[in-house]
Design a protein around this motif. Structure first.
Motif, PDB file in Angstrom:
ATOM      1  N   CYS A  22       7.789  -5.686   4.007  1.00 54.76           N
ATOM      2  CA  CYS A  22       7.296  -6.166   5.287  1.00 54.76           C
ATOM      3  C   CYS A  22       8.097  -5.540   6.401  1.00 54.76           C
ATOM      4  O   CYS A  22       9.249  -5.192   6.220  1.00 54.76           O
ATOM      5  N   THR A  86       0.859   3.253   6.791  1.00 53.59           N
ATOM      6  CA  THR A  86      -0.192   2.767   5.895  1.00 53.59           C
ATOM      7  C   THR A  86      -0.197   3.639   4.646  1.00 53.59           C
ATOM      8  O   THR A  86      -0.282   4.861   4.729  1.00 53.59           O
ATOM      9  N   LYS A  90      -2.522  -0.349   2.685  1.00 50.12           N
ATOM     10  CA  LYS A  90      -1.563  -1.417   2.996  1.00 50.12           C
ATOM     11  C   LYS A  90      -0.654  -0.949   4.128  1.00 50.12           C
ATOM     12  O   LYS A  90      -0.014   0.097   4.016  1.00 50.12           O
ATOM     13  N   SER A  91      -0.593  -1.748   5.200  1.00 40.07           N
ATOM     14  CA  SER A  91       0.157  -1.338   6.392  1.00 40.07           C
ATOM     15  C   SER A  91       1.351  -2.239   6.662  1.00 40.07           C
ATOM     16  O   SER A  91       1.373  -3.398   6.265  1.00 40.07           O
ATOM     17  N   ARG A  92       2.311  -1.663   7.377  1.00 37.34           N
ATOM     18  CA  ARG A  92       3.445  -2.409   7.911  1.00 37.34           C
ATOM     19  C   ARG A  92       3.956  -1.657   9.123  1.00 37.34           C
ATOM     20  O   ARG A  92       3.597  -0.493   9.336  1.00 37.34           O
TER      21      ARG A  92
END
Length: 174
Positions: A22, A86, A90-92
């Motif tokens: 995260c 990404t 899935k990104s953060r």
């Protein structure tokens, strides 16, 4: 065996840096990029290349081609110092800081790109860096592919039994 070690190290560095975990907020003031506008926007990782010098002096290059392997990695540099990373959907978000020391026209000839986040700081320490994860950076307005190109490199010699091991990422601007 050497190739397997290189791929494992590349995957660990890339995924720790690009998309695992995260995002985190730092207790210190968020850095702002130095205003180099051509870096802003989305960049797609094309490949990672290890430039290896063995203990006996032999040199070789090896590494994965992300596009051919079906891995999609996008970095989006935002003007407020945020980096949205990404990996396969899935990104953060983390922070970024750019220090350009030499330009060649519109291109970054010499500089450093610092990626700021808790996971990145841990990764930097494992690579023998102090502080946040730092890459050498260079850009070309238009590479041989017709796209703007960004090159990132880091010394990852501490990750293997080699005399010298430089990891170089190649990104194309979208």
């Amino acid at each position: 065996m050497k190739t397997l070690l290189l791929y494992i190290t590349s995957a660990a560095i890339l995924f720790a840096n690009a998309g695992a975990g995260c995002g985190s907020k730092s207790a210190t003031v968020d850095p702002q990029p130095d205003g180099f506008q051509s870096l802003l926007g989305k960049w797609q990782a094309q490949r990672a290349t290890y430039e290896v010098t063995e203990q006996n002096g032999n040199y070789f290059e090896s590494g994965p081609d992300f596009i051919k392997n079906g891995v999609t990695i996008i970095w989006e540099f935002l003007g407020d110092g945020r980096l949205r990373s990404t990996v396969d959907g899935k990104s953060r978000e983390v922070r970024w800081k750019l220090n350009v020391t030499r330009l060649s026209g519109q291109n970054i000839d010499l500089g450093t790109l610092t990626i700021i986040g808790d996971d990145e700081r841990s990764l930097a320490q494992s690579l023998g860096q102090t502080g946040d994860l730092t890459y050498n950076i260079g850009t070309m307005a238009t590479g041989s592919s017709g796209f703007a190109v960004m090159y990132l490199s880091a010394d990852v010699t501490s990750q293997g039994p080699y005399k010298k091991n430089i990891l170089r990422y190649t990104y194309h601007k979208l």
